[in-house]
Design a protein around this motif. Structure first.
Motif: not given
Ligand SMILES: C[C@H](O)[C@H](O)[C@@H](O)C(=O)CO
Ligand code: MN
Length: 418
Positions: A382-386, A343-351
């Protein structure tokens, strides 16, 4: 559609905003998260004369199979790391030293007591971070350590912190990446103090003595962690945010912000830009307080996304040491590490997949309508696809399939532990 096809379609949507997705993924894989070992055994450690967990922190739950030996803890960490994309760091506490059954006082700990951890870190291409442990010890039983009225007790903890920084420097030398040594102390009062200043003067003097020992920052960096209250220190904590922010700025140390250490409506995401205006570096303990500093497993909530956005918007990926700090004993502990770190890494990717420069310009132009509209629309891009493509690219399980691996590990390993 396949993960690759989903990715190609999603990529086009982000490229419309000038976002180079391939570049984002390259950059993301170089951002280490410091994963805290203490989620794996409920903050117990391996001291020969183990003491009850103290210091006003608490672990709840009794999920079976927790690690009780260094090899078990390293095995569980390896399993979690195999499910998390990227190369990371492991954050140790002094109580995780290995003394072969010998009773070694904390002020007598040496690098040799962490040799196995260093060799393991080398094998797994990990960095190591460190924390002196100023709780769960008879000399912290009355709730005071570096600010204790009794000089002999303060001196013991000063010696322990000095020994800890030398151990951390050993990590840095051996692994080629400086360890972050973070000091957190439980010192505080349950009820209203009659003198808030004197304990703070003592803490300042103790820290000055600890840091008077010169250690090359190539090998060790220093952080100080503030807190609002603990169980038994509800009315007053010596190491408050103001105390450590002042100390860190004046002494060129990293101020460590723990997301569970502030008032319920106070958010760390709102502090990052201000702190980075006055100091080159900052450290975080990303946690999830529920009602209090409960140290719940980190979830991808608004605040976590905002922390990621603030780190990325301020071009601070190399200025913020991102550590995690949660300890949930009510669920599989390998799953806890995996959920929180992914989740921490997802947060950075989202940003990194947000058109931050464009959004900043909207604000400058006073176009608050589009600013809000886009902030909301990007939540359903589509953040999840990335993310799925990134996990596949990095060789870790995609989506919830990592859970199958945790279940197999639990059947084969964790369930066999008495
Ligand atoms: C185990 C850690 O030192 C501890 O969680 C500390 O970082 C903290 O946040 C105490 O509330
Ligand atoms: Mn913390």
């Amino acid at each position: 559609m396949s993960i690759q096809e989903d990715y190609q379609t999603a990529k086009k949507q982000y490229e419309k905003w000038g976002i180079n997705v391939e570049e984002v993924l390259e950059k993301l894989q170089d951002v280490p998260i410091s994963i805290h070992c203490w989620q794996g055994d409920d903050v117990v450690g391996f001291e020969t004369n183990q003491q009850e967990l103290s210091g006003g922190i608490d672990v709840t739950g009794n999920y079976p199979g927790k690690a009780t030996t260094p090899d078990e803890l390293r095995s569980d960490l390896e399993k979690a790391l195999s499910l998390i994309p990227g190369k990371h760091r492991v954050n140790l506490h002094a109580i995780y030293g290995e003394t072969n059954g010998e009773v070694v006082e904390r002020d007598q700990l040496e690098p040799k007591h962490f040799e196995n951890w260093v060799n393991w870190a080398k094998e797994n291409e990990l960095g190591l971070d460190f924390n002196p442990t100023l709780f769960s010890h008879e000399k912290s039983d009355d709730g005071f350590t570096l600010a204790h009225p009794d000089k002999s007790i303060r001196d013991f903890w000063i010696r322990h912190c000095i020994a800890s920084r030398k151990i951390a420097a050993y990590f840095g030398k051996e692994l080629g990446t400086p360890a972050l040594t973070n000091i957190w102390i439980p010192d505080g009062y349950k009820d209203i103090p009659s003198d808030r200043l004197t304990p703070r003067k003592r803490l300042k003097e103790s820290l000055d003595e600890i840091y008077a020992v010169e250690i090359d920052e190539k090998y060790n960096e220093d952080a100080v962690e503030s807190k609002l209250f603990g169980i038994g220190s509800e009315a007053y904590v010596v190491g408050s945010h103001e105390f450590y922010m002042g100390y860190a700025l004046k002494n060129n140390k990293l101020c460590l912000l723990d997301t569970g250490h502030y008032h319920p409506t106070e958010v760390v995401s709102n502090k990052i830009s201000a702190m980075l205006l006055y100091s080159d570096k900052l450290a975080l303990h990303v946690s999830r307080p529920v009602r209090w500093d409960s140290d719940h497993v980190v979830i991808l909530d608004d605040e976590l996304r905002e922390i990621g956005l603030e780190i990325v918007r301020n071009d601070a990926l190399d200025k913020v040491s991102i550590g995690l700090d949660f300890f949930d004993a009510s669920i599989n502990r390998v799953a806890a590490w995996t959920i929180g770190t992914r989740n921490m890494i997802k947060s950075l990717l989202y940003a990194m997949l947000t058109p931050n420069e464009y959004m900043k310009q909207l604000q400058e132009d006073g176009n608050f309508t589009e600013r809000l509209a886009l902030m909301e629309e990007f939540k359903t891009y589509p953040f999840g696809a990335i993310w799925n493509y990134y996990c596949e690219k990095m060789g870790v399980p995609v989506g919830e399939t990592w859970l199958d691996e945790v279940k197999s590990y639990e059947d084969a390993v964790l369930s066999k532990r008495i």
